[in-house]
Motif scaffolding. Sequence first.
Motif, mmCIF file in Angstrom:
data_model
loop_
_atom_site.group_PDB
_atom_site.id
_atom_site.type_symbol
_atom_site.label_atom_id
_atom_site.label_comp_id
_atom_site.label_asym_id
_atom_site.label_seq_id
_atom_site.Cartn_x
_atom_site.Cartn_y
_atom_site.Cartn_z
ATOM 1 N N SER A 92 0.849 -1.183 0.000
ATOM 2 C CA SER A 92 0.000 0.000 0.000
ATOM 3 C C SER A 92 0.892 1.243 0.000
ATOM 4 C CB SER A 92 -0.923 0.009 1.211
ATOM 5 O OG SER A 92 -0.181 0.352 2.361
ATOM 6 N N LYS A 94 0.829 3.595 2.076
ATOM 7 C CA LYS A 94 1.290 3.814 3.445
ATOM 8 C C LYS A 94 2.561 2.999 3.713
ATOM 9 C CE LYS A 94 -0.840 3.917 8.025
ATOM 10 N NZ LYS A 94 -0.463 2.649 8.667
ATOM 11 N N ASP A 95 2.573 1.743 3.262
ATOM 12 C CA ASP A 95 3.766 0.904 3.429
ATOM 13 C C ASP A 95 4.991 1.574 2.832
ATOM 14 O OD1 ASP A 95 2.249 -1.119 4.487
ATOM 15 O OD2 ASP A 95 1.995 -2.160 2.577
ATOM 16 N N ILE A 96 4.822 2.068 1.604
ATOM 17 C CA ILE A 96 5.964 2.635 0.892
ATOM 18 C C ILE A 96 6.492 3.863 1.633
ATOM 19 C CG2 ILE A 96 6.772 3.591 -1.303
ATOM 20 C CD1 ILE A 96 5.956 0.812 -1.757
ATOM 21 N N GLU A 98 6.198 4.499 4.787
ATOM 22 C CA GLU A 98 6.786 4.089 6.066
ATOM 23 C C GLU A 98 8.141 3.407 5.905
ATOM 24 O OE1 GLU A 98 2.604 3.527 8.493
ATOM 25 O OE2 GLU A 98 3.749 1.764 7.926
ATOM 26 N N MET A 99 8.442 2.934 4.686
ATOM 27 C CA MET A 99 9.751 2.326 4.467
ATOM 28 C C MET A 99 10.873 3.338 4.669
ATOM 29 S SD MET A 99 9.216 -0.157 1.233
ATOM 30 C CE MET A 99 8.060 -1.519 1.302
ATOM 31 N N GLY A 100 10.535 4.621 4.633
ATOM 32 C CA GLY A 100 11.559 5.642 4.839
ATOM 33 C C GLY A 100 11.946 5.802 6.297
ATOM 34 N N TRP A 101 11.235 5.142 7.183
ATOM 35 C CA TRP A 101 11.503 5.335 8.613
ATOM 36 C C TRP A 101 12.728 4.554 9.042
ATOM 37 C CZ3 TRP A 101 10.097 8.717 12.055
ATOM 38 C CH2 TRP A 101 10.224 8.443 13.401
ATOM 39 N N LEU A 102 13.773 5.271 9.430
ATOM 40 C CA LEU A 102 14.936 4.614 10.015
ATOM 41 C C LEU A 102 14.652 4.548 11.504
ATOM 42 C CD1 LEU A 102 17.592 6.829 8.250
ATOM 43 C CD2 LEU A 102 16.773 4.623 7.489
ATOM 44 N N TYR A 108 8.047 1.609 15.586
ATOM 45 C CA TYR A 108 6.843 1.959 14.828
ATOM 46 C C TYR A 108 5.640 2.243 15.700
ATOM 47 C CZ TYR A 108 9.598 0.106 11.122
ATOM 48 O OH TYR A 108 10.593 -0.108 10.248
ATOM 49 N N ARG A 149 8.571 9.356 1.093
ATOM 50 C CA ARG A 149 9.442 8.370 1.745
ATOM 51 C C ARG A 149 10.834 8.963 1.984
ATOM 52 N NH1 ARG A 149 13.043 5.020 -0.570
ATOM 53 N NH2 ARG A 149 12.196 5.277 -2.659
ATOM 54 N N GLN A 153 12.733 9.732 5.653
ATOM 55 C CA GLN A 153 14.056 9.202 6.006
ATOM 56 C C GLN A 153 14.898 10.253 6.729
ATOM 57 O OE1 GLN A 153 16.166 7.503 2.665
ATOM 58 N NE2 GLN A 153 18.012 7.182 3.897
ATOM 59 N N SER B 10 -1.665 -4.544 3.821
ATOM 60 C CA SER B 10 -0.379 -4.684 4.471
ATOM 61 C C SER B 10 0.014 -3.446 5.223
ATOM 62 C CB SER B 10 0.674 -4.985 3.427
ATOM 63 O OG SER B 10 0.635 -3.957 2.486
ATOM 64 N N SER B 12 3.890 -2.054 6.375
ATOM 65 C CA SER B 12 5.295 -2.435 6.362
ATOM 66 C C SER B 12 5.919 -2.339 7.741
ATOM 67 C CB SER B 12 6.065 -1.551 5.396
ATOM 68 O OG SER B 12 6.274 -0.294 5.978
ATOM 69 N N LEU B 14 4.661 -2.694 11.081
ATOM 70 C CA LEU B 14 4.418 -3.683 12.120
ATOM 71 C C LEU B 14 3.328 -4.627 11.651
ATOM 72 C CD1 LEU B 14 2.276 -1.931 14.807
ATOM 73 C CD2 LEU B 14 3.127 -0.727 12.848
ATOM 74 N N ARG B 228 12.143 -6.909 7.783
ATOM 75 C CA ARG B 228 11.934 -5.555 7.286
ATOM 76 C C ARG B 228 12.863 -5.248 6.118
ATOM 77 N NH1 ARG B 228 10.481 -0.258 7.812
ATOM 78 N NH2 ARG B 228 12.188 1.203 7.509
ATOM 79 N N LEU B 232 12.140 -3.596 2.384
ATOM 80 C CA LEU B 232 12.845 -2.482 1.759
ATOM 81 C C LEU B 232 13.443 -2.893 0.418
ATOM 82 C CD1 LEU B 232 14.709 -0.847 4.778
ATOM 83 C CD2 LEU B 232 12.518 -0.263 3.802
ATOM 84 N N LEU B 243 18.625 3.129 1.937
ATOM 85 C CA LEU B 243 17.878 3.152 3.192
ATOM 86 C C LEU B 243 18.621 2.403 4.296
ATOM 87 C CD1 LEU B 243 14.323 2.646 1.734
ATOM 88 C CD2 LEU B 243 14.951 4.477 3.284
#
Lengths: 257, 348
Positions: A92, A94-96, A98-102, A108, A149, A153, B10, B12, B14, B228, B232, B243
């Motif tokens: 989704s 949102k997933d993409i 959130e992938m930027g979150w280090l 989370y 994203r 990051q 989905s 990503s 949690l 995870r 990515l 990343l």
Amino acid sequence: MTIRAISISAEIDGIPLLSDMSLEIVPGEVLALVGPNGAGKSTLLSVLAGDLNPVQGSVFYNKRNIAQLDVQERAHYRSVMSQALPMVFDFSVKDIVEMGWLHNGQHYSSDHFKTAVQQIVDQCNISSLINRRFNTLSGGEQKRVHFARALLQLWKCEDSLEAKYLMLDEPLANLDIRHELSLLAVIRKAAASGIGVLIVLHDLNLAAKFADKVAMLNQGRIVGVGVPEDVLTTNLLTSVYDVPVNVKPNPLTISYY
Amino acid sequence: MTILFNKGRSNSGLVSVQQSSIIAILIMLLAISVLFAGANGSFDLSLFAWLKGNSTDIQNIVMSEIRIPRVILSALVGSSLGMSGAALQGLFRNPLADPGLIGVSAGAALGAAVIIVISPAALTESFLGPFLLPLAGISGSAAVICLLYLLTKGFGYQGVTYMLLVGIAVNAIAGVAIGLLTYISSDAELRTLTFWTMGSFGGVTWRLLMPAVILILSAMIYMAPVYRKLDLLQLGEIEASRLGVDLGKLKFRVIISSAAAVGASVALSGMIGFVGLVIPHLTRLLGGVNHNYLIPGSAILGAAIMVCADLASRILIQPAELPVGLITSAIGSPFFLWLIFRINKNDY
């Protein structure tokens, strides 16, 4: 604190693409890379991002040589937005984002994470897309999601004073004029918050209007760097692009047809 | 290549509440299948009587020495195939990366066949003992994954056709080698070999099972931290490394743990087709594509389905047995066709 490249040369498969380039990305400033096709703009971006190791010279992130930083440490200094591959699996939007979150020590489930995502989604104007499937978006919409994203990051969790940097490879391709302007506004805002921005641009008028500094590349060399008025001159543009170009000051306007 | 599963949801970051409940349901499903498989079979015995201690000696032996190890093995093999399928599909960014289709299972079978034919005595005499067969299987599957890695230039995004062609070639090469081994084998070795090509959970003993249990569980634990990073990686290799994903370490971890899980499974139960392909897709359809849900979910669903498939193989034509690989392929291959129809044709 800057990203500083000191006399870097780079090659791919033995073909020299950059020679002896020095450049600086300053926090809070927008630096535009311009130049004809094949001038080395994307290669320079890869070297600055750490994707490609220079054969000579070094790149420093806030005085730390990136040769001594691992990929995880680099990720905390800079984010990059480029032409991404299509997603094979159905994530989704949102997933993409959130992938930027280090992690930054904040997981989370933390409120910090939720605030950060919410703020960036609002800033990038993608709240209407957030629950959609990424693969059903148009090219322009996907771009805006990847931009969000990249911005996430760079989110500062602690009160870190370390400067962060955003690198964008032709972010405006596929965007309509409304989204082009809104993306530029968000980039501007990011710069105002102290992020150093490097942006590869094709449109010279846009570079003249939008960038604080411009670096002109030609045949793997930097042929001019400075404020737009100093770099985007009739003489330099005519010689670099090999077409008659007319530059008018106040406001700086470049015409070539 | 793009597959649009509209129902996939989905998250990503949690495992969502919904995904946790799906996992809980899958665990219950597994528990029910295990109980059911324990209670049924060609030998008449009651699970409850056994639990209460009201069973005869022969019933006790059938239960503890034959049926329980067999149920455990089928669950383990199902979970390792499901889990490796999910992880390999994520690593290759390719929904067709099933350990069987791309030749990893064939490599493991070849490794095991070499031991059976060349040095059968080592199985009982060498100091490695029962570990030798799983280790040979693992070496075979690891060799194939390394070969694939070289041929696909680091699992780059090469498209489905290329991947499948490499898989066909690897399967053919392993087939030739197994054929040669079959040709030179003695009658006793031949019988043991046949057991690989069909796929069966019969004849497992605790002595053979324990090393596989240890290997497969360690592989699962070793794979756990990459969830995870596999998410990515779906952005592409360069994006993932920007990343902060160390690609070399990620690939190593996934390859080694998949090779260990598949190798140990194949060494004990032979080649069981399509489970590694189908289970991850079913799991995605149920709950989503993020790997911290997908990998455990595929492991549990794989275990449940494999326990049921083995039960079917035991009771469908009793007192004879249907090879379990036949059952999974009969269900899996139409699914594979359906999957190919769903793949966007423009991307070939």
